[in-house]
Design a protein around this motif. Structure first.
Motif, PDB file in Angstrom:
ATOM      1  N   MET A 169       0.859  -1.178   0.000  1.00 24.78           N
ATOM      2  CA  MET A 169       0.000   0.000   0.000  1.00 24.78           C
ATOM      3  C   MET A 169       0.904   1.240   0.000  1.00 24.78           C
ATOM      4  N   ASP A 170       0.943   1.928  -1.131  1.00 26.23           N
ATOM      5  CA  ASP A 170       1.828   3.090  -1.243  1.00 26.23           C
ATOM      6  C   ASP A 170       1.354   4.249  -0.372  1.00 26.23           C
ATOM      7  N   HIS A 171       0.035   4.317  -0.195  1.00 22.89           N
ATOM      8  CA  HIS A 171      -0.517   5.404   0.623  1.00 22.89           C
ATOM      9  C   HIS A 171      -1.730   4.913   1.396  1.00 22.89           C
ATOM     10  N   TYR A 172      -2.058   5.683   2.420  1.00 23.22           N
ATOM     11  CA  TYR A 172      -3.248   5.425   3.225  1.00 23.22           C
ATOM     12  C   TYR A 172      -4.057   6.714   3.320  1.00 23.22           C
ATOM     13  N   VAL A 173      -5.372   6.595   3.154  1.00 20.66           N
ATOM     14  CA  VAL A 173      -6.276   7.731   3.309  1.00 20.66           C
ATOM     15  C   VAL A 173      -7.478   7.273   4.131  1.00 20.66           C
ATOM     16  N   GLY A 174      -7.752   7.987   5.211  1.00 23.21           N
ATOM     17  CA  GLY A 174      -8.917   7.676   6.034  1.00 23.21           C
ATOM     18  C   GLY A 174      -9.798   8.901   6.171  1.00 23.21           C
ATOM     19  N   ILE A 175     -11.102   8.696   6.122  1.00 26.61           N
ATOM     20  CA  ILE A 175     -12.050   9.801   6.284  1.00 26.61           C
ATOM     21  C   ILE A 175     -13.177   9.333   7.194  1.00 26.61           C
ATOM     22  N   ASP A 176     -13.659  10.230   8.072  1.00 29.69           N
ATOM     23  CA  ASP A 176     -14.713   9.828   8.993  1.00 29.69           C
ATOM     24  C   ASP A 176     -16.081  10.259   8.480  1.00 29.69           C
ATOM     25  N   PHE A 177     -17.124   9.928   9.250  1.00 40.54           N
ATOM     26  CA  PHE A 177     -18.498  10.188   8.835  1.00 40.54           C
ATOM     27  C   PHE A 177     -18.740  11.643   8.452  1.00 40.54           C
ATOM     28  N   SER A 178     -18.357  12.558   9.352  1.00 47.27           N
ATOM     29  CA  SER A 178     -18.669  13.970   9.125  1.00 47.27           C
ATOM     30  C   SER A 178     -17.956  14.498   7.887  1.00 47.27           C
ATOM     31  N   GLY A 179     -16.746  14.007   7.638  1.00 53.59           N
ATOM     32  CA  GLY A 179     -16.004  14.456   6.459  1.00 53.59           C
ATOM     33  C   GLY A 179     -16.688  14.056   5.170  1.00 53.59           C
ATOM     34  N   PHE A 180     -17.194  12.823   5.116  1.00 56.02           N
ATOM     35  CA  PHE A 180     -17.892  12.357   3.922  1.00 56.02           C
ATOM     36  C   PHE A 180     -19.154  13.177   3.681  1.00 56.02           C
ATOM     37  N   ALA A 181     -19.930  13.390   4.745  1.00 60.44           N
ATOM     38  CA  ALA A 181     -21.181  14.153   4.611  1.00 60.44           C
ATOM     39  C   ALA A 181     -20.900  15.587   4.178  1.00 60.44           C
ATOM     40  N   ARG A 182     -19.878  16.212   4.754  1.00 66.14           N
ATOM     41  CA  ARG A 182     -19.525  17.592   4.400  1.00 66.14           C
ATOM     42  C   ARG A 182     -19.047  17.682   2.950  1.00 66.14           C
ATOM     43  N   LEU A 183     -18.316  16.670   2.498  1.00 65.90           N
ATOM     44  CA  LEU A 183     -17.843  16.658   1.110  1.00 65.90           C
ATOM     45  C   LEU A 183     -19.024  16.647   0.148  1.00 65.90           C
ATOM     46  N   VAL A 184     -19.990  15.775   0.401  1.00 65.33           N
ATOM     47  CA  VAL A 184     -21.167  15.695  -0.475  1.00 65.33           C
ATOM     48  C   VAL A 184     -21.917  17.028  -0.475  1.00 65.33           C
ATOM     49  N   ASP A 185     -22.101  17.621   0.698  1.00 65.22           N
ATOM     50  CA  ASP A 185     -22.804  18.908   0.777  1.00 65.22           C
ATOM     51  C   ASP A 185     -22.038  20.004   0.055  1.00 65.22           C
ATOM     52  N   ALA A 186     -20.711  20.005   0.187  1.00 66.69           N
ATOM     53  CA  ALA A 186     -19.896  21.027  -0.475  1.00 66.69           C
ATOM     54  C   ALA A 186     -19.977  20.919  -1.992  1.00 66.69           C
ATOM     55  N   LEU A 187     -20.214  19.713  -2.488  1.00 61.13           N
ATOM     56  CA  LEU A 187     -20.352  19.497  -3.929  1.00 61.13           C
ATOM     57  C   LEU A 187     -21.770  19.797  -4.421  1.00 61.13           C
TER      58      LEU A 187
END
Length: 334
Positions: A169-187
């Motif tokens: 695994m060259d990289h790791y990315v983790g996102i939590d619940f609030s981040g996902f919801a905020r991303l969708v709203d921002a879009l």
């Protein structure tokens, strides 16, 4: 003439002041986004006892952006850290689990990608993992895949994925619940089409079959839904998650963020505020460089699959990797 000269000076000072304030605002925004990102030094924690890195063949035409193949472990965490995650139904306050796990493989040239979902209910041999508190967790046979994150965070999750895939695994990315919801709203929300009615009291999502425009909270509920579809297992939920991945890619492509700086900032803030990465991606410049290297990647060039599994002989509510199909899938991504 004197009056005109004075007016010109006032205009000049005003423009200069606006320029200074604008530059300061841009500088602050960059600093803010850069400092949003949290990171984990996975390379130091795991050392050299890992699969080898992919050999990158230099291209004939030198490119300022990386073009080699890349493997990224993306985890969606059910962390209950913070009020926003609690309101969205994060896990218990004593810790977090990997609610969603995807291995994103970018082909050389980075114009094609394969996203492989790993069911969280998969029984695996969890390797010995270093602990944040010191020492190591013992090897565990027949452990649920998502227990790796609960036991040793991103480091143990990466080591477990590498042990079952034999892929670095060259990289790791983790996102939590609030981040996902905020991303969708921002879009501005996301458009999805469901092929069946969804009635899940646990995720609080009720949708008729058909096309829907979802806000962040609804999109998160869709990503977490499992009891209102199919047999109620994690496998049905993975199909919804993969649909959401493609829908979000299409939404990003349709939204020209470069012509809307305010929305671009909201999207960047939403992503970075709830992001944890390895130290190779822990700055805004590194994330931007990765994003720029993917400019030729479109939603129709992203293949979504699930690791082949079968019911576990020891527990019909759990699954194990289906061999040799799973082994052949991972081999195709090396």
């Amino acid at each position: 003439m004197g009056r005109r000269s004075g007016a010109l000076k006032i205009v000049g000072l005003t423009l200069a002041g606006a320029l200074v304030l604008g530059t300061a605002a841009v500088g602050w925004a960059y600093w803010h986004l850069d400092h949003n990102i949290k990171s984990v030094d996975i390379n130091s924690a795991l050392g050299d006892d890992r699969p080898a890195r992919a050999v990158v063949t230099p291209s004939a035409a030198a490119s300022p952006l990386p073009t080699g193949s890349l493997n990224i472990l993306v985890l969606g965490s059910d962390s209950r850290s913070g009020k926003a995650n609690q309101e969205l139904g994060g896990g218990d306050s004593s810790g977090a689990r990997s609610d969603t796990a995807m291995v994103v493989h970018l082909d050389a040239g980075r114009t094609k990608a394969t996203v492989v979902s790993i069911p969280r209910d998969t029984l695996v041999t969890r390797p010995s993992c270093p602990l944040v508190s010191g020492g190591s967790a013992a090897v565990a046979h027949g452990a649920m895949f998502n227990s790796a994150y609960a036991v040793g965070g991103p480091v143990c999750a990466v080591k477990t994925v590498e042990s079952i895939t034999d892929i670095r695994m060259d990289h790791y990315v983790g996102i939590d619940f609030s981040g996902f919801a905020r991303l969708v709203d921002a879009l501005g929300g996301v458009d999805v089409t469901t092929t069946q009615n969804i009635d899940d009291d646990q995720s609080h999502l009720h949708l008729k079959a058909g096309s829907h425009h979802l806000d962040g909270k609804q999109a998160l509920a869709l990503a977490r839904t499992r009891h209102g579809i199919g047999d109620g297992s994690d496998l049905g939920r993975i199909g919804l998650q993969q649909m959401l991945v493609k829908a979000l890619l299409e939404q990003m492509a349709a939204t020209n963020l470069l012509t809307d700086p305010a929305r671009l900032y909201r999207v960047a803030d939403a992503v970075t505020a709830s992001l944890t990465t390895d130290t190779g991606l822990d700055s805004l410049s590194e994330l931007m460089r990765l994003g720029q290297s993917l400019r030729g990647l479109t939603a129709d060039r992203v293949r979504t699959v699930m690791m082949p599994v079968v019911s576990a002989p020891s527990d019909p509510n759990r699954v194990i990797a289906k061999e040799p199909a799973a082994r052949e899938l991972w081999a195709s991504l090396r």
